[in-house]
Design an enzyme around this catalytic site. Structure first.
Site, mmCIF file in Angstrom:
data_model
loop_
_atom_site.group_PDB
_atom_site.id
_atom_site.type_symbol
_atom_site.label_atom_id
_atom_site.label_comp_id
_atom_site.label_asym_id
_atom_site.label_seq_id
_atom_site.Cartn_x
_atom_site.Cartn_y
_atom_site.Cartn_z
ATOM 1 N N LYS A 97 -21.453 -26.050 31.982
ATOM 2 C CA LYS A 97 -22.085 -24.727 32.013
ATOM 3 C C LYS A 97 -21.402 -23.842 30.984
ATOM 4 O O LYS A 97 -20.194 -23.598 31.060
ATOM 5 C CB LYS A 97 -21.964 -24.115 33.412
ATOM 6 C CG LYS A 97 -22.592 -22.732 33.503
ATOM 7 C CD LYS A 97 -22.590 -22.219 34.909
ATOM 8 C CE LYS A 97 -23.203 -20.829 34.985
ATOM 9 N NZ LYS A 97 -23.175 -20.311 36.358
ATOM 10 N N LYS A 116 -26.263 -26.716 31.246
ATOM 11 C CA LYS A 116 -26.874 -25.392 31.286
ATOM 12 C C LYS A 116 -26.284 -24.494 30.217
ATOM 13 O O LYS A 116 -25.055 -24.492 30.094
ATOM 14 C CB LYS A 116 -26.604 -24.799 32.675
ATOM 15 C CG LYS A 116 -27.137 -23.414 32.897
ATOM 16 C CD LYS A 116 -26.721 -22.926 34.240
ATOM 17 C CE LYS A 116 -27.181 -21.489 34.345
ATOM 18 N NZ LYS A 116 -26.572 -20.811 35.440
HETATM 19 C C1 PBG Z 1 -23.950 -18.188 38.697
HETATM 20 C C2 PBG Z 1 -25.212 -18.502 37.972
HETATM 21 C C3 PBG Z 1 -25.727 -17.891 36.833
HETATM 22 C C4 PBG Z 1 -26.924 -18.526 36.537
HETATM 23 C C5 PBG Z 1 -27.127 -19.502 37.501
HETATM 24 N N1 PBG Z 1 -26.040 -19.486 38.374
HETATM 25 C C6 PBG Z 1 -25.219 -16.705 36.086
HETATM 26 C C7 PBG Z 1 -24.023 -16.814 35.253
HETATM 27 O O1 PBG Z 1 -23.328 -17.832 35.210
HETATM 28 O O2 PBG Z 1 -23.701 -15.812 34.615
HETATM 29 C C8 PBG Z 1 -27.829 -18.210 35.383
HETATM 30 C C9 PBG Z 1 -29.234 -18.669 35.522
HETATM 31 C C10 PBG Z 1 -30.173 -18.118 34.517
HETATM 32 O O3 PBG Z 1 -29.780 -17.423 33.559
HETATM 33 O O4 PBG Z 1 -31.372 -18.386 34.667
HETATM 34 N N2 PBG Z 1 -24.193 -17.866 40.060
#
Ligand code: PBG
Length: 339
Positions: free
Chosen positions: A213, A265
């Site tokens: 991520k 992601k």
């Molecule tokens: C964290 C989380 C995020 C997203 C999914 N889980 C936000 C982040 O890491 O800042 C982002 C998902 C998206 O942008 O569609 N709980």
């Protein structure tokens, strides 16, 4: 000398009289031929719908930067989950938007907290017909907006956060979740969550690890979607977009710690990472087409700059082609109707 072969001279392979003998275009001539040789398909069961549910909401609240996506009430969430099951989606991923936040994100572990009650609502609605997944992270629940608890210097405390994640996993499992999705990028989070679930008799709950991520600007609209209070960024725990090898390492670590699936992601900007992870791990791989990817394409389509439906389908196909078995996408329900 002319360009074409002369009598008695062997023809260069792949050409006849100066024209190509090898013609890949033959298999592109009709839709039926193209269908026969298509390597990649997008099916509804490969799509997971991320949804937001807001505590205390009496009606759906639109999210301005994600046209078509809303913060659900508990009731409209149930209806949406029923539609997702009906459409044959792969799953639904729940995000909670609490009314109040605090330094430790206590709403995340409270059995009466919005995410946990929403899990129970959705499980009551769909049973085993649709895998019910939940984001396992503190950022929606902390008043500082970080994915973990902070130490005295204000830095995210990895190991203290792990304890909170273990408690959150148990709260979600108690509510009946099928798959927990730790997304906070704390070191060791998958192992700790797996151990906590197993020790409490929840060996059947699967872990979908947000493994690779990245600290991405493409999460911007999501921050509006969950009323995020974050100031600053998440670069001390989410990955540097410069690094692909590190994404593979994170995925392998998560598999070692017991992840049942791993996720990359965002999706479109990270298809190289997705391919490398898919080649490296022995578990199914998911990719998250994030809020910024959604917003960009919706904005271009709304301006008439891009043809919406083929662009959405092409983006999903590309993510599948790069190696994703499962795609989280805000278009899951709509795309399933087109497929
Ligand atoms: C964290 C989380 C995020 C997203 C999914 N889980 C936000 C982040 O890491 O800042 C982002 C998902 C998206 O942008 O569609 N709980």
């Amino acid at each position: 000398m002319t360009d074409g072969p002369t009598a008695g001279t062997p023809r260069p392979s792949g050409s006849a009289g100066g024209f190509p003998a090898v013609r890949p275009r033959r298999l592109r001539r009709t839709p039926a031929l193209r269908r026969m040789v298509a390597e990649t398909h997008v099916r509804p069961e490969q799509l997971v719908l991320p949804v937001f549910v807001a505590e205390g909401a009496r009606e759906q609240r639109p999210i301005a930067s994600m046209p078509g996506v809303v913060q659900h009430t508990r009731d409209t969430l149930r209806a949406e989950a029923a539609r997702a099951a009906e459409a044959g989606l792969g799953g639904i991923m729940l995000f909670g938007v609490p009314e109040t936040k605090d330094a430790t994100g206590s709403g995340a572990v409270d059995p009466g907290g919005i995410l946990n009650v929403a899990i129970a609502d959705v499980v009551a609605e769909v049973g085993d017909a649709l895998p019910v997944m939940a984001d396992l992270c503190l950022d929606e629940f902390t008043d500082h907006g970080h994915c973990g608890v902070l130490d005295v210097r204000g830095a995210v405390d990895n190991d203290a956060t792990l304890e909170a994640y273990a408690a959150m996993a148990l709260a979600q499992a108690g509510a009946g979740v099928g798959v927990v999705a730790p997304s906070g990028m704390m070191d060791g989070q998958v192992g700790v969550v797996r151990a906590a679930l197993d020790a409490a008799g929840h060996a059947d709950v699967a872990v979908l690890a947000y493994a690779a991520k990245y600290a991405s600007a493409f999460y911007g609209p999501f921050r509006e979607a969950v009323d995020s209070s974050l100031v600053g960024d998440r670069r001390t725990y989410q990955q540097d977009p410069a690094n692909a090898r590190e994404g593979v390492r994170e995925a392998l670590l998560d598999v070692d710690e017991g992840a049942d699936l791993v996720m990359v992601k965002p999706a479109l900007g990270y298809l190289d990472v997705l391919r490398r992870v898919a080649d490296a791990v022995p578990v199914p791989v998911a990719a998250y087409q994030v809020s910024g990817e959604y917003a960009m394409l919706e904005a271009a389509a709304a301006n008439g700059w891009i043809d919406r439906q083929p662009a959405i389908l092409e983006s999903l196909l590309s993510i599948r082609r790069a190696g994703a078995d499962v795609v989280l996408t805000y278009w899951a329900l709509e795309a399933a109707r087109w497929l």
